[in-house]
Design a protein around this motif. Structure first.
Motif, short mmCIF file in Angstrom:
data_model
loop_
_atom_site.label_atom_id
_atom_site.label_comp_id
_atom_site.label_asym_id
_atom_site.label_seq_id
_atom_site.Cartn_x
_atom_site.Cartn_y
_atom_site.Cartn_z
N PHE A 71 0.84 -1.20 0.00
CA PHE A 71 0.00 0.00 0.00
C PHE A 71 0.88 1.26 0.00
N THR A 72 1.95 1.23 0.79
CA THR A 72 2.87 2.37 0.84
C THR A 72 3.51 2.62 -0.53
N VAL A 75 1.01 4.28 -2.77
CA VAL A 75 0.84 5.70 -2.38
C VAL A 75 1.98 6.54 -2.94
N SER A 78 1.76 6.81 -6.68
CA SER A 78 0.67 7.71 -7.10
C SER A 78 1.11 9.17 -6.97
N GLU A 180 -3.15 3.22 -8.40
CA GLU A 180 -2.61 4.56 -8.12
C GLU A 180 -3.65 5.64 -8.39
N LEU A 183 -6.48 5.77 -5.77
CA LEU A 183 -6.12 6.51 -4.55
C LEU A 183 -6.19 8.02 -4.77
#
Length: 305
Positions: A71-72, A75, A78, A180, A183
């Motif tokens: 997930f990191t 982020v 993105s 990406e 988010l």
């Protein structure tokens, strides 16, 4: 038509769309770059989601972010791609397409340096020479124009770190980019809602602009799909060399279509960059040829034994 030829044509198609995209974004110069970016994100999300739905792969989006580390990474990726896209759109709209082309010419050399610093990849003397020529080009442009070519450097660095993140992900390009954009989509929606509440026209106020903004989806999604198709059929060296079509077409748009300033300092810098890329490409080709030769030798040895 064999698979390699299909891959080459797909890569040319992808780089052709990327390289000529400044003409599309120039048509939207009357729309703030952040709004154009928001439309690009939302309409490409619709298209990517439709593609994954047809392939019954929507669940892969959640799986690509099902751990804290993954997930990191999504982020960070993105944020890198949002910075890259927004700066690219703004630069084209404000007459800096020459710098965007320079940025994407510099990118492969930035990637080489990142590989050395992060992964400890060893560089040949020719590769170091290419990096030195690129550094000299940026220095000459800085002195000649009296300002650092920050647009080119920012585009090259953000895309370089974006590539670094992608290298550490296990998902395919369509799934990862969809995650990406997913988010970032709440931010895009907030931007467009704010535009509406401030009395602005979310779709630009006329049918032509509305059509152009919606077209941001295909112009984002199609080249990525073509790139993904090509990458599975070509060597990394072939992919890398064909990618120069993109900044070359951007450069042509800047100089011959938009008539942006291109003086002696630009000429000196670009000649050095092109020389650096020639060294880099020659090295990459030689390394790829050596790997294929070693692979054939190993295969032959295994057959004999």
């Amino acid at each position: 038509m064999n698979e390699q030829t299909k891959g080459v044509l797909a890569m040319i198609g992808a780089c052709g769309i990327w390289g000529l995209s400044p003409m599309y974004y120039k048509l939207l110069s009357h729309i703030p770059a952040v709004e154009v970016l928001s439309h690009r994100m939302l309409w490409s999300l619709v298209l990517f989601a439709a593609v994954l739905a047809l392939q019954r792969r929507l669940r892969e989006i959640a799986r690509s972010m099902n751990t804290g580390r993954s997930f990191t990474l999504v982020v960070i990726a993105s944020l890198m791609i949002a910075a890259n896209w927004s700066l690219f759109i703004w630069s084209v709209q404000n007459g800096n397409t020459t710098q965007t082309s320079l940025g994407y010419y510099i990118y492969p050399l930035v990637a080489v340096v990142i590989g050395r610093l992060v992964f400890g990849e060893r560089l040949s003397s020719l590769q170091w020479g290419a990096v030195a020529l690129a550094t000299l080009a940026v220095s000459i442009l800085t002195v000649g124009l009296g300002t650092i070519p920050w647009i080119a450097l920012t585009l090259a660095i953000t895309f370089g770190f974006y590539g670094l993140i992608k290298k550490q992900q296990n998902t395919g390009p369509v799934v990862s980019v969809t995650g990406e954009i997913l988010l970032l989509s709440p931010v895009a929606l907030i931007v467009l809602l704010q535009t509406y509440h401030n009395g602005g026209a979310v779709f630009g106020g006329d049918p032509q602009t509305m059509a152009l903004l919606i077209f941001a989806g295909p112009i984002t999604a199609l080249p990525l799909i073509l790139f993904s198709y090509a990458a599975r059929r070509l060597t990394m060296t072939s992919v890398g060399l064909l990618q120069y079509i993109n900044p070359t077409l951007q450069f042509a748009c800047a100089v011959f279509v938009f008539s942006e300033p291109f003086g002696p300092w630009h000429i000196a810098a670009f000649v050095l960059i092109w020389s650096a890329l020639a060294l880099y490409s020659a090295t990459a080709y030689g390394q790829d040829k050596a790997r294929r030769k070693a692979s054939r030798a190993a295969a032959a040895s295994g057959t004999v034994s």
